[in-house]
Design an enzyme around this catalytic site. Structure first.
Site, PDB file in Angstrom:
ATOM      1  N   LYS A  28       0.866  -0.999   0.022  1.00  0.00           N
ATOM      2  CA  LYS A  28       0.080   0.046   0.014  1.00  0.00           C
ATOM      3  C   LYS A  28       0.924   0.948  -0.234  1.00  0.00           C
ATOM      4  CE  LYS A  28      -3.832  -1.908   2.592  1.00  0.00           C
ATOM      5  NZ  LYS A  28      -4.921  -1.802   1.925  1.00  0.00           N
ATOM      6  N   ARG A  53      -9.880 -11.717   1.643  1.00  0.00           N
ATOM      7  CA  ARG A  53     -10.858 -12.690   1.114  1.00  0.00           C
ATOM      8  C   ARG A  53      -9.950 -14.146   1.257  1.00  0.00           C
ATOM      9  NH1 ARG A  53     -11.204  -9.576  -4.233  1.00  0.00           N
ATOM     10  NH2 ARG A  53     -10.830  -7.838  -2.899  1.00  0.00           N
TER      11      ARG A  53
HETATM   12  N1  BES Z   1      -7.998  -3.907   4.620  1.00  0.00           N
HETATM   13  C1  BES Z   1      -8.169  -3.700   3.011  1.00  0.00           C
HETATM   14  C2  BES Z   1      -9.424  -2.940   2.874  1.00  0.00           C
HETATM   15  C3  BES Z   1      -9.606  -1.666   3.318  1.00  0.00           C
HETATM   16  C4  BES Z   1      -9.391  -0.349   2.855  1.00  0.00           C
HETATM   17  C5  BES Z   1     -10.062  -1.346   4.800  1.00  0.00           C
HETATM   18  C6  BES Z   1      -9.457   0.918   3.414  1.00  0.00           C
HETATM   19  C7  BES Z   1     -10.262  -0.061   5.409  1.00  0.00           C
HETATM   20  C8  BES Z   1      -9.832   1.013   4.622  1.00  0.00           C
HETATM   21  C9  BES Z   1      -8.061  -4.651   2.093  1.00  0.00           C
HETATM   22  O1  BES Z   1      -7.290  -5.695   2.505  1.00  0.00           O
HETATM   23  C10 BES Z   1      -7.633  -4.122   0.913  1.00  0.00           C
HETATM   24  O2  BES Z   1      -6.666  -3.808   0.952  1.00  0.00           O
HETATM   25  N2  BES Z   1      -8.437  -4.408  -0.189  1.00  0.00           N
HETATM   26  C11 BES Z   1      -8.181  -3.840  -1.389  1.00  0.00           C
HETATM   27  C12 BES Z   1      -8.520  -5.088  -2.297  1.00  0.00           C
HETATM   28  C13 BES Z   1      -7.999  -4.660  -3.961  1.00  0.00           C
HETATM   29  C14 BES Z   1      -6.582  -5.004  -4.106  1.00  0.00           C
HETATM   30  C15 BES Z   1      -8.747  -5.519  -4.660  1.00  0.00           C
HETATM   31  C16 BES Z   1      -8.841  -2.593  -2.028  1.00  0.00           C
HETATM   32  O3  BES Z   1      -9.961  -2.306  -1.387  1.00  0.00           O
HETATM   33  O4  BES Z   1      -8.079  -1.712  -2.409  1.00  0.00           O
HETATM   34 MN    MN Z   2      -5.404  -5.457   1.717  1.00  0.00          MN
END
Ligand code: BES
Ligand code: MN
Ligand code: ZN
Length: 478
Positions: free
Chosen positions: A256, A331
């Site tokens: 990230k 997931r």
């Molecule tokens: N933990 C994150 C989702 C999240 C984002 C929670 C912002 C709280 C605040 C999750 O693991 C994630 O990174 N999701 C990705 C999925 C994508 C790579 C398909 C996302 O939502 O960007």
């Molecule tokens: Mn994630």
């Protein structure tokens, strides 16, 4: 927070809930002049009035009916948060609530707002003693609340405090192992059974999703199983709760961008905090339900052995998954837990997860994105609970076409869907691992507050817990 019912009048600080100006005549503590002052304030559209009797404080809360009762009750919770701030500013330790309005639930919800707004996480503050809120006790005049309601209020507030604290604890305290320990302690305190699978046991089970995500970490994963099974049970088969327990989400090798998107990623175990705190409340309230809860837990990190975009992994269910983004890790761990849940032949499985930024982007902090295969009647019950608790639900569709977006040539599924419908493709991925009535709650937008939102304090909110407890308390009743 301590809650109690007063059998006879006591206390120096009183909050009177009224729904019209005439009710002022029923407050003997007010002099004729003070009543006149209050009436003038009400005429000027004020809803919160403080009367300082030097050594004694009288607060008046005027409750105005909104379009629906649940909206009115939410204004009560918010008003409670305001009154908690007033009490703490005045350094009051206790308050007595009197309800002179026609809305019985106003006393409960105002107290709920006060208690939730009064939460603090000061474990790491050297000045904790100086900044600790003074308010410790909320008492009710005996008509204002029933004993059963008082018990429910007290346990709910405690459970939310637990959930918030688990979220607020940073990774350097709350590892997957520590999370399992904290859940074990909740089980001991409330009376539910907790079994923790360690890394060797998770390997033996071949939980490929959890193990893949864990590969970048030097710390082991855990898989925690909770069970509450009282003597009197109204559900024929168990209800299973599943909570995402990513104790920190860096994104893994699909790192990230820092800082903004990583700042709050200690909260990626909010689902785990929610379901384990729900178990605490269920057991403490002695709900007549057989409930099991599952928490798959690990960090998601880019270590030298980290799982890698392009990897094909074999999940616990045997399904193969092409990992195209290691940041879509939630997931993967949830899928293994959802597969585990099949062994119970459950009546209903519900999962809570901070799963997608897409869910947060779609509806923000104003509600929970949900989807699932549960019957319409169950969905309606969830919606009703969401409204009553003002933790509202927005249902997204699980149309087949979204499932097509998870197709890949090299494996059974890929772990990301593409640019559209991110919350839904995540849901479709999970659906693949279910064979029972199921609901998925994506709490990414609501589980963590960067600024105070009414009775939701900064940090973990516990958002969704009241909705779930309300649903379970009404379970099996028409
Ligand atoms: N933990 C994150 C989702 C999240 C984002 C929670 C912002 C709280 C605040 C999750 O693991 C994630 O990174 N999701 C990705 C999925 C994508 C790579 C398909 C996302 O939502 O960007
Ligand atoms: Mn994630
Ligand atoms: Zn995550």
């Amino acid at each position: 927070m301590e809650f109690k019912i007063l059998q006879k009048p006591a206390g120096n600080n009183h909050l009177y809930i009224i729904d019209n100006e005439k009710a002022l005549t029923q407050i003997p503590a007010l002099s004729a002049e003070e009543k006149k002052y209050a009436a003038t304030a009400i005429a000027a559209e004020q809803t919160q009035i403080t009367i300082n009797q030097y050594g004694k404080l009288i607060f008046l809360q005027l409750v105005k009916n909104k379009k629906t009762e649940y909206q009115t009750l939410e204004t009560c919770r918010k008003a409670g948060a305001d009154w908690a701030a007033v009490c703490n500013k005045q350094k009051l330790q206790d308050i007595v609530i009197h309800n002179l309005s026609a809305l019985h639930a106003a006393a409960y919800t105002i107290a709920e707002g006060m208690a939730l707004a009064n939460y603090q996480f000061l474990k790491y503050r050297s000045d904790a003693r100086k900044i600790t809120n003074s308010l410790k006790s909320i008492a009710f005049e005996k008509q204002a609340i029933t004993l059963k309601e008082l018990n429910q209020l007290s346990i709910t507030a405690e459970a939310i405090y637990h959930a918030r604290t688990l979220v607020n604890e940073p990774l350097n305290y709350l590892t997957a192992t520590q999370l399992a320990k904290e859940i074990t302690n909740l089980g001991k305190a409330a009376g539910f059974k907790v079994t923790v699978l360690n890394k060797a046991q998770i390997e033996k089970e071949k939980m490929g999703g959890i193990l893949a995500v864990n590969r970048g970490s030097i710390l082991p994963p855990t898989f925690t199983v909770m069970e509450y099974k009282p003597k009197k049970i109204i559900n024929k088969k168990p209800i299973v709760l599943v909570g995402k327990g990513i104790v920190y989400d860096t994104g893994g090798l699909s790192l990230k961008p820092t800082p903004a998107s990583m700042d709050r990623m200690k909260s990626d175990m909010s689902g785990a905090a929610l379901v384990s705190s729900a178990m605490y409340a269920i057991a403490k309230m002695q709900l007549p339900l057989h409930v099991i809860a599952l928490v798959p837990a690990t960090e998601n990190r880019p270590g030298e052995n980290a799982y890698t975009p392009g990897d094909v992994i074999t999940m616990y269910s045997g399904t193969t998954v092409e990992v195209l983004n290691t940041d879509a890790e939630g997931r993967l761990v949830l899928a293994d837990a959802l597969h585990w849940a099949k062994r119970y032949k459950p009546e209903l499985v519900v999962d809570f997860a901070t799963l997608t930024g897409a869910a947060a982007a779609a509806i923000g902090e104003y509600g929970i994105v949900c989807m699932g295969t549960a019957e319409d009647a169950a969905k309606q019950q969830f919606r009703d609970s969401g409204n009553r608790q003002y933790e509202r639900l927005a249902e997204f569709p699980l149309w087949d076409e979204y499932g097509d977006l998870l197709k890949t040539d090299i494996a059974d599924l890929k772990n990301i869907g593409g640019p559209i419908g991110g919350a839904i493709t995540a849901g479709k991925f999970l659906e693949h691992f279910t064979d029972y009535p199921w609901m998925h709650f994506d709490i990414a937008g609501v589980s963590f507050a960067t600024a105070k939102r009414g009775y939701n304090t900064v940090g973990g909110t516990g958002y969704g817990l009241r909705m779930l407890l309300d649903f379970l308390a009404h379970y099996g009743k028409a």
